[in-house]
Motif scaffolding. Structure first.
Motif, short mmCIF file in Angstrom:
data_model
loop_
_atom_site.label_atom_id
_atom_site.label_comp_id
_atom_site.label_asym_id
_atom_site.label_seq_id
_atom_site.Cartn_x
_atom_site.Cartn_y
_atom_site.Cartn_z
N ASP A 112 -73.01 -73.01 86.30
CA ASP A 112 -71.76 -72.27 86.47
C ASP A 112 -71.15 -72.63 87.82
OD1 ASP A 112 -69.68 -70.49 86.70
OD2 ASP A 112 -70.75 -68.85 85.72
N TRP A 113 -70.23 -73.59 87.81
CA TRP A 113 -69.62 -74.07 89.06
C TRP A 113 -68.70 -73.02 89.67
CZ3 TRP A 113 -71.21 -78.21 91.61
CH2 TRP A 113 -71.98 -79.15 90.91
N ASN A 114 -68.02 -72.24 88.84
CA ASN A 114 -67.15 -71.19 89.38
C ASN A 114 -67.97 -70.17 90.18
OD1 ASN A 114 -64.63 -72.02 88.45
ND2 ASN A 114 -65.02 -71.19 86.41
N LYS A 115 -69.10 -69.78 89.64
CA LYS A 115 -69.96 -68.81 90.31
C LYS A 115 -70.48 -69.36 91.63
CE LYS A 115 -74.14 -66.04 89.53
NZ LYS A 115 -75.23 -65.74 88.56
N GLU A 116 -70.91 -70.63 91.62
CA GLU A 116 -71.43 -71.23 92.84
C GLU A 116 -70.37 -71.30 93.93
OE1 GLU A 116 -72.73 -75.58 94.47
OE2 GLU A 116 -73.58 -74.98 92.55
N ARG A 117 -69.16 -71.70 93.56
CA ARG A 117 -68.11 -71.83 94.57
C ARG A 117 -67.74 -70.47 95.17
NH1 ARG A 117 -63.39 -75.72 92.69
NH2 ARG A 117 -63.14 -74.20 91.02
N LEU A 118 -67.74 -69.43 94.35
CA LEU A 118 -67.47 -68.09 94.87
C LEU A 118 -68.58 -67.63 95.81
CD1 LEU A 118 -65.98 -66.14 91.83
CD2 LEU A 118 -64.87 -66.58 94.03
N GLU A 119 -69.83 -67.95 95.44
CA GLU A 119 -70.95 -67.56 96.30
C GLU A 119 -70.88 -68.28 97.65
OE1 GLU A 119 -74.30 -68.48 93.88
OE2 GLU A 119 -74.24 -66.58 92.78
N GLN A 120 -70.51 -69.55 97.64
CA GLN A 120 -70.37 -70.29 98.89
C GLN A 120 -69.26 -69.70 99.76
OE1 GLN A 120 -69.70 -74.27 97.45
NE2 GLN A 120 -71.89 -74.77 97.42
N LEU A 121 -68.15 -69.32 99.14
CA LEU A 121 -67.04 -68.72 99.87
C LEU A 121 -67.46 -67.37 100.45
CD1 LEU A 121 -64.07 -68.93 100.70
CD2 LEU A 121 -63.46 -67.84 98.53
N LYS A 122 -68.23 -66.61 99.69
CA LYS A 122 -68.66 -65.29 100.15
C LYS A 122 -69.59 -65.41 101.36
CE LYS A 122 -70.35 -60.86 98.40
NZ LYS A 122 -70.84 -60.13 97.21
N GLN A 123 -70.44 -66.44 101.36
CA GLN A 123 -71.34 -66.66 102.49
C GLN A 123 -70.56 -67.00 103.76
OE1 GLN A 123 -74.14 -69.64 101.29
NE2 GLN A 123 -75.31 -68.26 99.97
N LEU A 124 -69.50 -67.79 103.60
CA LEU A 124 -68.70 -68.20 104.75
C LEU A 124 -67.79 -67.08 105.24
CD1 LEU A 124 -67.66 -71.81 103.64
CD2 LEU A 124 -69.25 -71.20 105.46
N MET A 125 -67.16 -66.37 104.29
CA MET A 125 -66.18 -65.35 104.67
C MET A 125 -66.37 -64.09 103.82
SD MET A 125 -62.77 -67.76 105.23
CE MET A 125 -63.07 -68.81 103.81
N PRO A 126 -67.39 -63.32 104.10
CA PRO A 126 -67.66 -62.11 103.30
C PRO A 126 -66.55 -61.07 103.38
CG PRO A 126 -69.02 -62.17 105.30
CD PRO A 126 -68.37 -63.51 105.17
#
Length: 686
Positions: A19-33
């Motif tokens: 699930d690429w959408n899920k991964e990209r959101l998780e990466q964004l959340k780590q950078l800018m919660p």
């Protein structure tokens, strides 16, 4: 992990591709919660403020848009429930290579490969449909809902749909762009950081494709739009069109990229020189003959500058010795002409070489030239330096043609459009495929990139399989160890076509058979040339290494859970509980009803394993069959038994160094909790 968290896990995710959408959101959340709400949702308004606060209210901007673009992007990153199954009967020497030919709709296949082969591919070459009238276009409707996709397809149970795309459709270009966009988005995920992609196209969509690739790969990663001179004119518009295009992009232009080409196709030069030498043709006349050949063949400057011959008929060229950088200056020193003894003209920005380097090349010893050879035209050669007849022309360095192993890849390539003839030769004179690209063209492209060992090449519009043949032949020519993955839609061949009559009902049949025959021909020629090499089994394996491929087919998941339809009236948590109940009822006989090897393949590919995995039974386990899986990069233990014994559970409570995958239904709640508690992320109930 707590029981509460386990209860909210969605078992459907296990049988879907990454699930690429899920991964990209998780990466964004780590950078800018701070961009996410308390319940974990992305706050779009806050994101806009971070990206460009001044343009939050801006409504006009430059971008390439078409009907369906947003949906195509969503489709690209939406997981697939499909799987791949191994087709042993159609595979060729499967233990001798890691090559793969996959029969199936390429978007679903790319999604399945995207986790296992993420950033593993050195080069992608594709020759997609050119979007001409009546061209087939791929329709991205691989779904597994109440109306099963394969039941609604032109060919059932193969998981694909094709449709015609005509100018009468108001979305003629949009349909094609949507098809290409979703596939290129996923394809980019496969490329290494130093990866490259070549895309063949004609003038129908080249302008759109260029903008599309700028969108996917970034405008800064565009390298060249190569023009391919096919040499055979097409006259359907009242003009002799003899060219197509090949777009070249890299994944990261900040890395150094150099594309080179061999001195292939220059046999005529060698033949002429050998003829002139055998006839003892005077050098002056021989050089004239050489220049006439250059003019006739239209060779570019990279070839034609090699237009001189020495007394042994060795071809050489004059290389400019001026300082190459227009913003800086090179060394300056006096160079004496060997005949007039006057100082030669010094380049405006200095010499390319230091004085010591020049003196060594010119053979200067104690201030004098050790050898001076006067040529037929009044010029002079001193060592590896050429001088004109007087000091008014600056000297040049001498480079012999035989010392030049390669040239920079040309932006104009001229090769015969003989792909159809190649296919006919492979299939005993039968014309089974229209307009395939020539092997020589594909070899030139694939061979232009710098290689490390075991590089992977991918073609997901494989057609007749030219890319596979090109990779195989390149390996035979230079001893390389390139590998390929070919993906081809099982599109039906025309019943009137010779291929259909010969038993090749699908284009993918031609893809597979062509590469099979190429391999068989190479092995046959090797045996005929040196039969002793195949006298021992070990020796035969050594000389057939890389000469084979595995065939996989796209099909629906082995897990019935993919047919579960959530109740829109219920909450997500309630639907997950319904799904778990559905799984318990429907998958109770999973192992006995389905092929074990197919189950393993599906579980592994959805856990990020490559398709060339190996299995080894672990004998220390007496109560369960535990297999060790490795694909060269990662490994796991896997068990498909319908019940996990207490003894096995106790073992893994204290041996937590390896990952373990088991079937969900093989565990009761207590065993699952014990394993999850002990092994954490190294345990997976599928």
């Amino acid at each position: 992990m707590s029981n509460d968290k386990q209860n909210t896990e969605n078992p459907m995710e296990n049988v879907q591709s990454h699930d690429w959408n899920k991964e990209r959101l998780e990466q964004l959340k780590q950078l800018m919660p701070d961009l996410f709400t308390n319940d974990g949702k992305l706050n779009i308004s806050e994101l806009k403020k971070v990206i460009d606060p001044k343009s939050v209210n801006e409504t006009e901007r430059y971008e390439f848009r078409w009907f369906g673009k947003s949906n195509a992007k969503r489709e690209a990153f939406t997981p697939t429930d499909a799987t791949l199954v191994y087709d042993e009967d159609r595979s060729v020497n499967p233990t001798e290579s890691e090559n793969l030919i996959i029969e199936g709709e390429n978007l679903a296949v790319l999604k399945l490969l995207s986790n296992s082969y993420r950033e593993q591919v050195k080069c992608i070459y594709i020759d997609p449909p050119y979007n001409k009238d009546k061209d087939f276009i791929y329709r991205d409707t691989w779904k597994q809902d109440k109306k099963a996709y394969w039941e609604d397809s032109e060919v059932t149970e193969n998981g694909y749909k094709i449709d015609t795309n005509t100018e009468t459709d108001g979305r003629f270009h949009s349909n094609w762009l949507n098809m290409m966009y979703s596939r290129l988005l996923i394809a980019r995920q496969l490329l290494k950081e130093e990866g490259v992609i070549f895309i063949s196209i004609d003038d129908n969509e080249v302008h759109h494709l260029r903008k599309l690739c700028d969108d996917v790969f970034g405008e800064e990663n565009f390298i060249e739009c190569i023009t391919w001179n096919k040499r055979i004119p097409k006259n359907d518009k009242g003009i002799g069109n003899i060219h197509e295009y090949i777009l070249l992009y890299v994944k990261n232009s900040e890395l150094k990229h150099e594309f080179t080409m061999r001195k292939n196709g220059l046999e005529e030069i060698e033949e002429l020189i050998n003829k002139l030498k055998s006839q003892k043709t005077p050098i002056s006349k021989a050089e004239c003959e050489l220049k006439l050949l250059y003019k006739k063949k239209g060779f570019d400057r990279g070839i034609t500058l090699y237009n001189s011959l020495n007394d042994e008929y060795k071809l050489w060229g004059k290389i400019n010795m001026s300082w190459p950088n227009a913003n800086t200056f090179g060394p300056t020193y006096d160079v004496i002409h060997p005949k007039t003894n006057k100082i030669v003209k010094v380049p405006d920005r200095g010499w390319r070489w230091k004085e010591d380097t020049f003196n060594e090349a010119a053979g200067i010893v104690n201030g004098k030239y050790s050898t001076i050879t006067e040529r037929h035209d009044g010029s002079f050669v001193c060592g590896k330096i050429w001088f004109s007849k007087d000091e008014n022309t600056q000297p040049s360095s001498i480079t012999f043609f035989e010392d030049v192993e390669s040239f920079l890849l040309r932006s104009i390539l001229s090769t015969k459009s003989d792909g159809g003839i190649e296919v006919e030769n492979i299939f005993d004179g039968k014309s089974f495929f229209s307009y395939p690209k020539s092997t020589s063209l594909i070899k030139t492209l694939l061979d232009s990139i710098e290689l490390n060992d075991n590089e992977l090449f991918v073609d997901f519009f494989a057609g007749s399989g030219t890319t596979g043949q090109a990779v195989t032949e390149l390996n035979q020519e230079d001893g390389g160890n390139r590998k390929y993955i070919l993906v081809q839609l099982p599109e039906q061949t025309d019943e009137k076509n010779e291929a259909y009559k010969a038993g090749y009902k699908k284009i993918s049949d031609i893809t597979i058979e062509r590469n099979k025959r190429v391999i068989e021909k190479i092995i046959k020629e090797k045996k005929e040339a040196t039969p002793d090499l195949f006298s021992k089994k070990e020796s035969e394996q050594e000389h057939t290494k890389g000469l084979g491929f595995k065939v996989f087919k796209l099909q629906k998941s082995n897990f019935p859970r993919v047919e579960f339809a959530p109740d829109p009236e219920k909450t997500e948590e309630e639907n997950i509980e319904l799904l778990k109940k559905y799984i318990k009822e429907k998958e109770a006989q999973l192992v006995s009803l389905f092929n074990k090897d197919e189950l393993i393949t599906e579980i592994l590919i959805k856990n990020g394993f490559k398709l060339n995995y190996t299995l080894t039974r672990q004998e220390e386990f007496k109560k369960n069959e535990i297999l060790l899986v490795t694909d060269g990069d990662k490994e796991t233990l896997i068990c498909l038994d319908v019940m996990i014994a207490d003894e096995t559970v106790e073992h893994f409570k204290t041996h937590i160094d390896q990952k373990l995958i088991v079937l969900e239904r093989a565990l009761d709640t207590t065993k699952k909790w014990n394993l999850k508690h002990a092994m954490s992320d190294k345990f997976d109930a599928f």
